[in-house]
Write an enzyme that holds these catalytic residues in place. Structure first.
Site, PDB file in Angstrom:
ATOM      1  N   HIS A 142       0.838  -1.201   0.000  1.00  0.00           N
ATOM      2  CA  HIS A 142       0.000   0.000   0.000  1.00  0.00           C
ATOM      3  C   HIS A 142       0.872   1.250   0.000  1.00  0.00           C
ATOM      4  O   HIS A 142       1.458   1.616   1.014  1.00  0.00           O
ATOM      5  CB  HIS A 142      -0.946   0.004   1.218  1.00  0.00           C
ATOM      6  CG  HIS A 142      -1.746   1.267   1.320  1.00  0.00           C
ATOM      7  ND1 HIS A 142      -1.911   1.942   2.506  1.00  0.00           N
ATOM      8  CD2 HIS A 142      -2.395   1.987   0.368  1.00  0.00           C
ATOM      9  CE1 HIS A 142      -2.630   3.023   2.282  1.00  0.00           C
ATOM     10  NE2 HIS A 142      -2.942   3.080   1.003  1.00  0.00           N
ATOM     11  N   GLU A 154       3.092   0.454   3.132  1.00  0.00           N
ATOM     12  CA  GLU A 154       2.653  -0.553   4.113  1.00  0.00           C
ATOM     13  C   GLU A 154       2.643  -1.909   3.407  1.00  0.00           C
ATOM     14  O   GLU A 154       1.918  -2.087   2.430  1.00  0.00           O
ATOM     15  CB  GLU A 154       1.250  -0.222   4.610  1.00  0.00           C
ATOM     16  CG  GLU A 154       1.190   1.037   5.456  1.00  0.00           C
ATOM     17  CD  GLU A 154      -0.227   1.338   5.919  1.00  0.00           C
ATOM     18  OE1 GLU A 154      -0.468   1.334   7.125  1.00  0.00           O
ATOM     19  OE2 GLU A 154      -1.089   1.580   5.059  1.00  0.00           O
ATOM     20  N   ASN A 192      -4.761   3.844   7.802  1.00  0.00           N
ATOM     21  CA  ASN A 192      -6.199   4.112   7.807  1.00  0.00           C
ATOM     22  C   ASN A 192      -6.866   3.609   9.077  1.00  0.00           C
ATOM     23  O   ASN A 192      -7.866   4.168   9.516  1.00  0.00           O
ATOM     24  CB  ASN A 192      -6.870   3.499   6.569  1.00  0.00           C
ATOM     25  CG  ASN A 192      -6.674   4.374   5.346  1.00  0.00           C
ATOM     26  OD1 ASN A 192      -6.446   5.579   5.467  1.00  0.00           O
ATOM     27  ND2 ASN A 192      -6.732   3.784   4.168  1.00  0.00           N
TER      28      ASN A 192
END
Lengths: 292, 214
Positions: A142, A154, A192
């Site tokens: 990510h 990530e 997130n």
């Protein structure tokens, strides 16, 4: 850092895909971007050229370096071109069915040695990998937006990802000059998972009348040293985008802090999406921001 | 604007030399009462109604506990304040200035003027437990500690992600260990008591630190 990856495929030429392709090409790797839409490829190419032109203007890269990088970067609407890739990073729409359909096609054209990776920010790596036909050679990568400027990646192994595949992807990430962090295949990964509830909590402060958006943002910036207050950030991201990401996180976790506050839906209904509509938690006119 | 500072006990907001204290005069239109017993000085002020603003240093308590409350119509020239500070780290430049529903704007403006003249940043908030930052940030800190326990990532990777991804100056784990997990425990437990929201319940690592004496 050495990498066994010599040719990189990026599936999807939206904002994230184009950014990832820049990162790979800038690292000197042959990079092929695949998209079914020729117009999307053309737009991405223009944006890439503009980005590199800025890099030359700011003296971060020379003309010769940029020419070399652009020479290594190509776009295609032919999925067969992905057969040459040592890794393919998918950056298509965040929908499991869409990703599975793409991976099924890629699985047919790519040799078994090709690693697959997903840039998903909200879906499970294991679930995406399950539709890839090579879940032992599938890794979560990510990138942060904008990928060409943000170093963080990530990286998550799915439940069946082999250690060797993860290590290859990890080395590749570092070889591109990125900074990988390892996280479990868990909803929202790290970023997130923490950011969305934090932003929801800030919205709840506004809802409850604890303070105005401007006072909340000022407190966070001067008290905690954050570069941007949560409500400024939400206006920048867009309340509609926040709703999508938060609902996806809540659907996976059912954690109360991930649940979108009612105020968000009221603001969206009123067209107060943030900067892009001229009003969100603040009011915008041109480059001016009011309410701060 | 001339202002007077009255000290009453040890101050968490101004433990050391600061321009706000140094530049005070013996009397003025604004009175700033600092220290752990600031609220008890309110009743001792001569002619408090003549002041533009009276600022009372708060710890975790609400301003209403000193002024009293009247069915949502409370508010006078008395405001609360606290300089935000994590544990035993140095106080930040942020002052959370606490108002009530009927606090006159003139009182807020006078308080803001005095504080900003001393180089402080002011965020005005209503009289809620935890004010702005503690109310906002303690669930995030508890979640970070819990997710570390659950193996989401290593402490270093959690901190690196939040620093690089969001531009935070420090990751939550390093920050809490630097400023004191036991202090975080005390603040978040008080908020849990006040709000009843499980997000404020102290995370296991904070409870352990508290049990070990800090």
């Amino acid at each position: 850092m050495a990498t066994a990856i010599k040719t990189v495929g990026v599936a999807g030429s939206g904002t994230m895909g184009a950014g990832i392709a820049i990162v790979a090409a800038r690292a000197g790797l042959k990079t092929i971007v695949y998209d079914t839409r020729p117009e999307a490829l053309a737009t991405a190419r223009k944006q890439t050229e503009a980005f590199f032109a800025k890099s030359v203007e700011r003296k971060k890269l020379s003309q010769e370096q940029v020419a070399g990088m652009l020479g290594k970067l190509s776009g295609t609407t032919d999925i067969g071109a992905m057969a040459a890739c040592d890794i393919v990073i998918e950056a298509v729409f965040e929908d499991l069915k869409v990703k599975h359909a793409l991976l099924a096609q890629l699985g047919k054209v790519c040799p078994p040695t090709t690693l697959f990776a997903s840039n998903t920010s909200t879906l499970s790596i294991t679930e995406i990998a399950a539709g890839s036909g090579r879940d032992d050679r599938f890794v979560g990568m990510h990138f942060c937006l904008p990928a060409q400027l943000m170093k963080l990646v990530e990286m998550s192994p799915g439940l069946k990802t082999s250690e060797a595949a993860f290590q290859t992807a990890w080395d590749f990430c570092k070889a591109m000059g990125q900074i990988p962090v390892k996280t479990k295949d868990s909803p929202g990964f790290i970023l997130n998972y923490f950011l969305i509830p934090f932003n929801n909590d800030a919205i709840r402060l506004v809802e409850a009348g604890v303070a105005t958006p401007a006072d909340i943002d000022r407190a966070v910036k001067s008290g905690l040293g954050y570069p941007m207050g949560p409500l400024e950030l939400l206006d920048l991201v867009g309340l509609d985008t926040h709703l999508l990401v938060a609902e996806a996180l809540y659907a996976s976790t059912h954690e109360p802090r991930a649940a979108v506050p009612a105020l968000v839906k009221r603001m969206i209904a009123a067209g107060h999406l943030g900067r892009k509509t001229g009003k969100g938690f603040y009011t915008y006119q041109g480059n001016a921001m009011f309410g701060g | 604007m001339k202002y007077q500072v009255i000290r009453s006990g040890e101050s968490r907001s101004f433990p050391d030399h600061h321009p706000l204290v140094a530049n005070a005069t013996s009397s003025g239109e604004v009175v700033v009462i600092t220290g752990s017993m600031a609220g008890s000085q309110l009743g001792k002020l001569a002619d408090p109604g003549s002041k533009l603003a009276i600022l009372v240093e708060l710890a975790g308590e609400c301003l209403g506990s000193h002024t009293g409350e009247q069915h949502g119509e409370e508010g006078s020239n008395v405001l609360g304040f606290a300089r935000f500070r994590l544990g035993q780290s140095a106080p930040s430049d942020l002052v959370e200035l606490v108002r009530q529903p009927r606090t006159p704007e003139t009182a807020i403006a006078a308080a803001r003027q005095v504080l900003e003249a001393a180089g402080l940043q002011v965020a005005v908030c209503n009289d809620f437990a935890g004010r702005i930052i503690d109310r906002l940030v303690r669930p995030y800190y508890n979640a970070a500690l819990t997710r570390l326990d659950e193996g989401l990532a290593s402490a270093a990777d959690l901190d690196t992600t939040l620093k690089l991804g969001l531009g935070y100056p420090e990751g939550p784990i390093a920050l809490l260990e630097r400023t004191g997990l036991a202090h975080h425990h005390d603040v978040t437990l008080a908020l849990f008591d006040a709000c009843g929201d499980p997000a404020y319940a102290p995370a296991r690592r904070a409870r352990v630190a508290k049990q070990r004496g800090g």
